[in-house]
Scaffold this active site. Structure first.
Site, short mmCIF file in Angstrom:
data_model
loop_
_atom_site.label_atom_id
_atom_site.label_comp_id
_atom_site.label_asym_id
_atom_site.label_seq_id
_atom_site.Cartn_x
_atom_site.Cartn_y
_atom_site.Cartn_z
CG ASP A 93 -1.84 1.21 1.26
OD1 ASP A 93 -1.96 1.88 0.23
OD2 ASP A 93 -2.42 1.47 2.33
CD GLU A 94 -0.61 5.77 -1.25
OE1 GLU A 94 -0.31 6.28 -0.16
OE2 GLU A 94 -1.39 6.30 -2.08
#
Length: 384
Positions: free
Chosen positions: A19-20
Site C-alpha cells: 500500500d504505497e
C-alpha cells in the site's frame, strides 16, 4: 479472474503489492522488496494461467513524483526512489501492467500555495495554469501530466496510467467537508465524461480511476493530517455523506447501509458536578488512543466549546472500547448518559455491534464494495 461472492459478480483485475510502499514517510524500508515481491506474484499468476487476466500493480503515493516549478514540464520521480522506480517500470512494461498512482488535488491544494481551492475542485472560476503554452484548468489534469513527464524522463513515455486512488476528505481539516467532496466528485465525473485527454495526451483520456474511499477509517494513520480518516463516501457505519453522479444523470443520494446493529444508545460525557481542572489532560490522553480527528482545526467539531469538546474525546474513547463502564471513568470525570450529546454538525457516534452482528456487517460492506465498484466500472465503460 471472475467469481461470485454472496451471489454478486466479482472480477479481479489487479493484485496490489503493498500500500504505497514509496510513501516518503516510510523511508527506504520497503525499497529492496517491492520489485522482488512483484516478480513473485507474477510468477504465481503465470503458473495459474492467469497472467493475461490479472495484472500486478504497485500503488504509488502522490509524493512519488514532484516538480520544483509545480508545472508538468518539470515533473520527475523523487531522486531517492529513481533506481528502484526504473526497475519497477521495466517490470511493469515487460508484463504490460499499468502504472498505479494516487492523485490528490486536496493535498496539492494544502501543500502548494499556487493551487487554489477552485482549481482543485474543477471550478470554472479557477485561474488556469500555463506551462509552455499548455493550459491547465484543474489540478487533476496538471498532476496527471506531471506523472506523464516523470514517466517520460524515466524512459517510459507511453506507459498506461491508472489512478488507483483519488478523492476528497470530509472532516479533520479546513475545506475538508462533505460539501466540497460532492463538488469535487461531480467535477471529476464530469471531467471523465468529457472524453477529453490532457495537454500531453490529448487523444488518450484518463480511463481508469478509483475513488478513495468507500468508508471512513478511524484507525488510519494521521501522519499526513487528521483528514486521513475521513475519505469515505460513506461514514464508518455506511451512511452516505453526499450525493454522487456516476452516470452523468444528476446528483443522487447513495443507498445507506440497512439493518446495521449498534451498541446501546449510550454516550460518555463530562460529569459537570466534578472538578474539571484536569479534564483537558484526561481528554488528551483519550485522544492519544481514540479518534478525535473531528476536533481538529476546520473539523466538524472544532467549534464545539469547552467542556463539550472534552465530552467528545471521552465518548470517542468509550465507544472504541465497546462501551465498557470502566472506559468512561477518567478518574471520576466521566458520566454515562442515554441523552444524545451531538451538537449541530458534530456527531457523537455510537459504536457498531461487532460481537453479534460482525459477520452481517462485513457481508453488507462487501456488498457495498462490489456495488460501488460495479457502478464506477459501468460509468467508465459508458465513457468509451
Amino acid at each position: 479472474m471472475a467469481g461470485r461472492i454472496n451471489g454478486l459478480p466479482l472480477r479481479a483485475r489487479y493484485i496490489a503489492v503493498g500500500d504505497e510502499p514509496f510513501l516518503q514517510s516510510y523511508g527506504e524500508q520497503f525499497y529492496p522488496f517491492v520489485v522482488g515481491a512483484a516478480i513473485n506474484i507474477q510468477t504465481a499468476l503465470t503458473a495459474a494461467n492467469l497472467a493475461n487476466k490479472v495484472k500486478v500493480a504497485v500503488p504509488c503515493s502522490s509524493d512519488t513524483f514532484e516538480s520544483e516549478s509545480g508545472l508538468p514540464s518539470k515533473g520527475h520521480f523523487r531522486p531517492d526512489i529513481n533506481k528502484t522506480m526504473i526497475q519497477l517500470l521495466t517490470f511493469l512494461n515487460k508484463h504490460q501492467s499499468p502504472f498505479f498512482v494516487t492523485i490528490s488535488p486536496f493535498l496539492s491544494y494544502r501543500q502548494n500555495k499556487n493551487i487554489s481551492l477552485d482549481f482543485a475542485l474543477f471550478k470554472e472560476t479557477a485561474r488556469p495554469h500555463n506551462d509552455s503554452h499548455k493550459i491547465y484548468h484543474n489540478s487533476f489534469d496538471l498532476t496527471y501530466d506531471t506523472i506523464i513527464t516523470a514517466l517520460s524522463n524515466a524512459g517510459f513515455p507511453d506507459m498506461e496510467i491508472v489512478v488507483g486512488s483519488i478523492g476528497w476528505p470530509t472532516d479533520g481539516a479546513a475545506n475538508a467537508t462533505s460539501y466540497n467532496a460532492e463538488i469535487f466528485v461531480k467535477g471529476l465525473m464530469d471531467r471523465l465524461h468529457s472524453k477529453s485527454g490532457t495537454p500531453l495526451r490529448p487523444h488518450s483520456p484518463p480511463m481508469e480511476n478509483f475513488i478513495f474511499s468507500l468508508l471512513d477509517e478511524d484507525q488510519r494513520s494521521v501522519a499526513m493530517g487528521n483528514f486521513e480518516r475521513h475519505w469515505g463516501v460513506f461514514t464508518f457505519d455506511g451512511q452516505a455523506k453526499y450525493r454522487v453522479d456516476f452516470f452523468g444523470q444528476g446528483l443522487k443520494n447513495p443507498v445507506n447501509a440497512q439493518n446495521i446493529e449498534y451498541l446501546a444508545s449510550k454516550w460518555c460525557v463530562v460529569n459537570n458536578n466534578r472538578d474539571l481542572s484536569n479534564a483537558t489532560a484526561s481528554a488528551s490522553e483519550a485522544c492519544s488512543v481514540a479518534d478525535c480527528s473531528a476536533l481538529s482545526p476546520g473539523g466538524s467539531c472544532f467549534n464545539v466549546s469547552w467542556p463539550a469538546n472534552i465530552s467528545y474525546a471521552f465518548n470517542s474513547y468509550y465507544q472504541q472500547h465497546d462501551q465498557r463502564a470502566d472506559s468512561c471513568d477518567f478518574g471520576g470525570l466521566g458520566l454515562i448518559t442515554t441523552v444524545d450529546p451531538s451538537l449541530e454538525n458534530c456527531r457523537f457516534s455510537v459504536e457498531l455491534q461487532t460481537s453479534v452482528s460482525g459477520s452481517l456487517r462485513w457481508s453488507f460492506l462487501l456488498h457495498l464494495v462490489i456495488m460501488l465498484t460495479a457502478t464506477i466500472s459501468s460509468c467508465l465503460s459508458s465513457i468509451t
